[in-house]
Motif scaffolding. Structure first.
Motif, PDB file in Angstrom:
ATOM      1  N   ILE A  71     -11.266 -43.852  41.835  1.00 12.87           N
ATOM      2  CA  ILE A  71     -12.358 -42.969  41.413  1.00 12.87           C
ATOM      3  C   ILE A  71     -13.339 -42.878  42.584  1.00 12.87           C
ATOM      4  CG2 ILE A  71     -14.294 -42.660  39.819  1.00 12.87           C
ATOM      5  CD1 ILE A  71     -12.682 -44.091  37.689  1.00 12.87           C
ATOM      6  N   PRO A  72     -13.482 -41.704  43.173  1.00 15.15           N
ATOM      7  CA  PRO A  72     -14.307 -41.567  44.396  1.00 15.15           C
ATOM      8  C   PRO A  72     -15.805 -41.544  44.108  1.00 15.15           C
ATOM      9  CG  PRO A  72     -13.416 -39.442  43.785  1.00 15.15           C
ATOM     10  CD  PRO A  72     -12.836 -40.431  42.805  1.00 15.15           C
ATOM     11  N   LYS A  73     -16.250 -42.538  43.375  1.00 16.57           N
ATOM     12  CA  LYS A  73     -17.674 -42.683  43.065  1.00 16.57           C
ATOM     13  C   LYS A  73     -18.040 -44.151  43.216  1.00 16.57           C
ATOM     14  CE  LYS A  73     -17.855 -38.970  39.595  1.00 16.57           C
ATOM     15  NZ  LYS A  73     -18.169 -38.646  38.172  1.00 16.57           N
ATOM     16  N   PRO A  74     -19.259 -44.430  43.624  1.00 20.91           N
ATOM     17  CA  PRO A  74     -19.670 -45.838  43.723  1.00 20.91           C
ATOM     18  C   PRO A  74     -19.917 -46.425  42.340  1.00 20.91           C
ATOM     19  CG  PRO A  74     -21.517 -44.410  44.220  1.00 20.91           C
ATOM     20  CD  PRO A  74     -20.325 -43.504  44.063  1.00 20.91           C
ATOM     21  N   SER A  75     -19.629 -47.704  42.198  1.00 25.66           N
ATOM     22  CA  SER A  75     -19.904 -48.411  40.954  1.00 25.66           C
ATOM     23  C   SER A  75     -20.712 -49.661  41.285  1.00 25.66           C
ATOM     24  CB  SER A  75     -18.611 -48.788  40.237  1.00 25.66           C
ATOM     25  OG  SER A  75     -18.882 -49.403  38.994  1.00 25.66           O
ATOM     26  N   GLY A  76     -21.922 -49.426  41.786  1.00 25.92           N
ATOM     27  CA  GLY A  76     -22.767 -50.531  42.206  1.00 25.92           C
ATOM     28  C   GLY A  76     -22.124 -51.289  43.352  1.00 25.92           C
ATOM     29  N   LYS A  77     -22.147 -52.592  43.267  1.00 24.50           N
ATOM     30  CA  LYS A  77     -21.525 -53.422  44.295  1.00 24.50           C
ATOM     31  C   LYS A  77     -20.047 -53.655  44.021  1.00 24.50           C
ATOM     32  CE  LYS A  77     -25.806 -55.935  45.287  1.00 24.50           C
ATOM     33  NZ  LYS A  77     -26.464 -57.277  45.327  1.00 24.50           N
ATOM     34  N   ARG A  78     -19.574 -53.213  42.865  1.00 29.16           N
ATOM     35  CA  ARG A  78     -18.183 -53.459  42.491  1.00 29.16           C
ATOM     36  C   ARG A  78     -17.260 -52.444  43.163  1.00 29.16           C
ATOM     37  NH1 ARG A  78     -15.752 -56.412  38.622  1.00 29.16           N
ATOM     38  NH2 ARG A  78     -17.776 -56.981  37.710  1.00 29.16           N
ATOM     39  N   ARG A  79     -16.275 -52.936  43.867  1.00 28.22           N
ATOM     40  CA  ARG A  79     -15.289 -52.075  44.511  1.00 28.22           C
ATOM     41  C   ARG A  79     -14.037 -51.904  43.662  1.00 28.22           C
ATOM     42  NH1 ARG A  79     -16.674 -48.779  48.329  1.00 28.22           N
ATOM     43  NH2 ARG A  79     -14.618 -48.942  49.287  1.00 28.22           N
ATOM     44  N   GLU A  80     -13.740 -52.902  42.838  1.00 26.21           N
ATOM     45  CA  GLU A  80     -12.537 -52.853  42.000  1.00 26.21           C
ATOM     46  C   GLU A  80     -12.863 -53.342  40.600  1.00 26.21           C
ATOM     47  OE1 GLU A  80      -9.057 -53.548  45.391  1.00 26.21           O
ATOM     48  OE2 GLU A  80      -9.239 -54.913  43.678  1.00 26.21           O
ATOM     49  N   LEU A  81     -12.093 -52.844  39.639  1.00 26.04           N
ATOM     50  CA  LEU A  81     -12.269 -53.242  38.245  1.00 26.04           C
ATOM     51  C   LEU A  81     -10.890 -53.324  37.586  1.00 26.04           C
ATOM     52  CD1 LEU A  81     -14.347 -53.716  35.894  1.00 26.04           C
ATOM     53  CD2 LEU A  81     -14.073 -51.286  35.364  1.00 26.04           C
ATOM     54  N   ARG A  82     -10.630 -54.431  36.911  1.00 27.37           N
ATOM     55  CA  ARG A  82      -9.377 -54.598  36.177  1.00 27.37           C
ATOM     56  C   ARG A  82      -9.656 -54.393  34.695  1.00 27.37           C
ATOM     57  NH1 ARG A  82      -5.221 -57.569  38.524  1.00 27.37           N
ATOM     58  NH2 ARG A  82      -4.823 -58.733  36.606  1.00 27.37           N
ATOM     59  N   ILE A  83      -9.035 -53.337  34.148  1.00 24.52           N
ATOM     60  CA  ILE A  83      -9.228 -52.994  32.736  1.00 24.52           C
ATOM     61  C   ILE A  83      -7.926 -53.228  31.982  1.00 24.52           C
ATOM     62  CG2 ILE A  83      -9.815 -51.176  31.096  1.00 24.52           C
ATOM     63  CD1 ILE A  83     -11.355 -49.767  33.301  1.00 24.52           C
ATOM     64  N   LEU A  84      -8.003 -53.992  30.917  1.00 23.54           N
ATOM     65  CA  LEU A  84      -6.862 -54.136  30.010  1.00 23.54           C
ATOM     66  C   LEU A  84      -7.122 -53.250  28.800  1.00 23.54           C
ATOM     67  CD1 LEU A  84      -5.012 -57.340  28.927  1.00 23.54           C
ATOM     68  CD2 LEU A  84      -5.777 -55.710  27.202  1.00 23.54           C
ATOM     69  N   ALA A  85      -6.158 -52.400  28.470  1.00 23.74           N
ATOM     70  CA  ALA A  85      -6.292 -51.504  27.319  1.00 23.74           C
ATOM     71  C   ALA A  85      -5.113 -51.715  26.373  1.00 23.74           C
ATOM     72  CB  ALA A  85      -6.344 -50.043  27.768  1.00 23.74           C
ATOM     73  N   ALA A  86      -5.416 -51.835  25.092  1.00 25.20           N
ATOM     74  CA  ALA A  86      -4.372 -51.978  24.070  1.00 25.20           C
ATOM     75  C   ALA A  86      -4.751 -51.108  22.885  1.00 25.20           C
ATOM     76  CB  ALA A  86      -4.229 -53.433  23.643  1.00 25.20           C
ATOM     77  N   SER A  87      -4.026 -50.041  22.687  1.00 24.90           N
ATOM     78  CA  SER A  87      -4.312 -49.138  21.572  1.00 24.90           C
ATOM     79  C   SER A  87      -3.367 -49.429  20.411  1.00 24.90           C
ATOM     80  CB  SER A  87      -4.146 -47.677  22.016  1.00 24.90           C
ATOM     81  OG  SER A  87      -2.772 -47.338  22.105  1.00 24.90           O
ATOM     82  N   ASP A  88      -3.716 -48.919  19.243  1.00 22.61           N
ATOM     83  CA  ASP A  88      -2.819 -48.906  18.079  1.00 22.61           C
ATOM     84  C   ASP A  88      -2.233 -50.279  17.759  1.00 22.61           C
ATOM     85  OD1 ASP A  88      -2.467 -45.786  17.538  1.00 22.61           O
ATOM     86  OD2 ASP A  88      -2.421 -46.103  19.703  1.00 22.61           O
ATOM     87  N   LEU A  89      -3.112 -51.251  17.565  1.00 17.32           N
ATOM     88  CA  LEU A  89      -2.631 -52.572  17.157  1.00 17.32           C
ATOM     89  C   LEU A  89      -2.064 -52.522  15.742  1.00 17.32           C
ATOM     90  CD1 LEU A  89      -4.516 -53.222  19.615  1.00 17.32           C
ATOM     91  CD2 LEU A  89      -5.143 -55.321  18.414  1.00 17.32           C
TER      92      LEU A  89
END
Length: 377
Positions: free
Chosen positions: A141-159
Motif C-alpha cells: 500500500i503506497p501510503k505511510p502508516s506512521g513508523k510502521r513499515r510492515e503489518l501482519r494481518i490474520l483474517a478468518a471469515s465464516d467460522l
C-alpha cells in the motif's frame, strides 16, 4: 414468498422420491426384499432432519437437536451429489441393459459405484473442511502508516460456530494464530452460525478469549449473525472475549491505519437502521493514510475502490463449499474467492474457516488468510 417456498419444497420432495426409488432398487437387488414403507419413513425423517434440528431448538433436548442437525447436514451434501450422480447412473443402466446385461447385474454394480464415489467425497470433503490451510498474500500500500513499515494481518471469515463447528475446530484457529503471531486479527463476518445458544452452552467463549494480537481483534457482522436475531447477546459474548465488533464504524489503529467495519447487507432487512452506503462510511477519512475495509459480502468491491479503500476483506461465498457450486458463486460476485487488484485496491475474499450445513468441502478448503502488508513507497 409463499409460492416460491411451495415450489422449492415440491421440487425437493420430488427429487427425494427420485433418490429413494434408486435406494430401494439398489437395496432390493443386494439384500432381497426391502420394506418400502420403512425405507420411506427413514428417508423422510432424514430429508427433514436439518429443518427439525434447526427449528426444534425450543422444544427438542439439545443433544437430540444436535443429532438431527448433524444427520440433516450430511444429507444436504448427499442429496446434492445423488441428484448429480443418479441421472448418469440411469444413462449407464440404459446402455448396459441395451448391451444385454440383466438388472440383477448392473443395478448392484452401479449402486456400489455410486456408493464408492460418495464415500470418497465424504472422506476428501471432511479432510478439506477440518484441516485448514494458510494462504499468504504480500500486499503493498503506497501510503505511510506512521513508523510502521510492515503489518501482519490474520483474517478468518465464516467460522460458523454452532452445533456443528465447535471448540475443536476453533482451537485449530487459535493454534495457527499463535504460530503465525500476527499484529492484527480480523474476522470478516459469520462468526456464529445463526443461533448463539450452542456457542454459549459449549463455552466457546473460553477458547475465543485466546485469540489475541498486539493491535487487537476486530470483527464485523455477517448475514448469519442477523439470521439468529440475537445480535445484542452476540455483541456481549464478543466483548467478553476481547473482540470488538465494528458496525458501520471506523477505528484508527496504531495511530494511522484506518480500519472500517461495515454492517452486512442482511441488515437492510433485519436492522431498522439499515447500513451506511460505502461512500458515507468512508466519507471524512484521511485518504493519505491506509484504509482497510471489512465487508462480509464481496458485493460492492468496485464501489469500495472508487471510494478510496486500499484493502478490502470479505468472506460469505465459501467458494461454493461443495463443487460445482463454485460455478454459481463465480457468476454472482466479481471476485468470489482469492486475491485481485481492483482499481488500485487490494481485494481479498476468503473461502472461510468453518462450514455451513455439512462439515464438508469439495473444490474448496477451510482456510486462514495471512496478509503481509508493506506501507510507503
Amino acid at each position: 414468498m409463499f409460492v416460491t417456498i411451495s415450489v422449492i419444497l415440491l421440487v425437493y420432495s420430488l427429487l427425494t422420491v427420485y433418490i429413494g426409488w434408486h435406494i430401494w432398487l439398489f437395496l432390493s437387488a443386494v439384500f432381497g426384499t426391502v420394506d418400502v414403507w420403512a425405507l420411506t419413513a427413514v428417508l423422510a425423517l432424514t430429508a427433514l432432519a436439518y429443518m427439525i434440528g434447526r427449528a426444534g431448538r425450543r422444544f427438542l433436548p439439545r443433544p437430540l437437536g444436535a443429532v438431527f442437525t448433524w444427520i440433516g447436514a450430511y444429507w444436504l451434501a448427499l442429496f446434492e451429489y445423488l441428484v448429480l450422480l443418479l441421472p448418469m447412473a440411469d444413462l449407464a443402466a440404459l446402455a448396459l441393459r441395451a448391451a444385454g446385461l440383466s438388472s440383477g447385474v448392473y443395478i448392484p454394480a452401479l449402486g456400489w459405484t455410486v456408493t464408492g464415489i460418495l464415500a470418497v467425497l465424504l472422506i476428501v470433503g471432511s479432510r478439506n473442511a477440518w484441516l485448514p490451510v494458510v494462504r499468504s498474500y504480500d500486499i503493498a500500500i503506497p501510503k505511510p502508516s506512521g513508523k510502521r513499515r510492515e503489518l501482519r494481518i490474520l483474517a478468518a471469515s465464516d467460522l460458523h460456530l454452532g452445533a456443528i463447528v465447535g471448540k475443536r475446530h476453533l482451537n485449530r484457529l487459535i493454534k495457527e494464530a499463535e504460530r503465525l503471531r500476527p499484529d492484527l486479527i480480523l474476522l470478516p463476518g459469520d462468526v456464529i452460525d445463526d443461533d448463539i445458544a450452542p456457542y454459549i452452552a459449549n463455552d466457546m467463549g473460553s477458547v475465543m478469549r485466546k485469540l489475541r494480537a498486539p493491535l487487537g481483534v476486530y470483527a464485523v457482522l455477517g448475514n448469519h449473525e442477523y439470521y439468529g436475531r440475537t445480535i445484542p447477546v452476540y455483541l456481549e459474548q464478543m466483548e467478553a472475549a476481547g473482540i470488538r465488533v465494528l458496525r458501520d464504524e471506523t477505528v484508527v489503529i496504531d495511530g494511522s491505519l484506518q480500519l472500517v467495519g461495515r454492517k452486512d447487507k442482511a441488515s437492510e432487512g433485519h436492522d431498522p437502521e439499515g447500513r451506511l452506503p460505502i461512500g458515507r462510511l468512508l466519507d471524512g477519512l484521511d485518504r493519505s493514510k491506509p484504509i482497510v475495509l471489512m465487508d462480509h459480502q464481496p458485493a460492492e468491491l468496485r464501489l469500495a475502490a472508487e471510494q478510496g479503500a486500499d484493502l478490502t476483506l470479505s468472506g460469505h461465498t465459501h467458494r461454493g463449499q461443495l463443487a460445482p457450486n463454485h460455478l454459481l458463486t463465480k457468476r454472482l460476485f466479481d471476485l468470489h474467492w482469492g486475491y485481485r487488484v481492483i482499481g488500485g485496491m487490494h481485494a481479498v475474499v476468503s473461502s472461510g474457516f468453518g462450514t455451513w450445513g455439512p462439515p464438508l468441502r469439495i473444490g474448496s478448503r477451510s482456510e486462514i488468510i495471512l496478509l503481509r502488508v508493506r506501507f510507503g513507497d
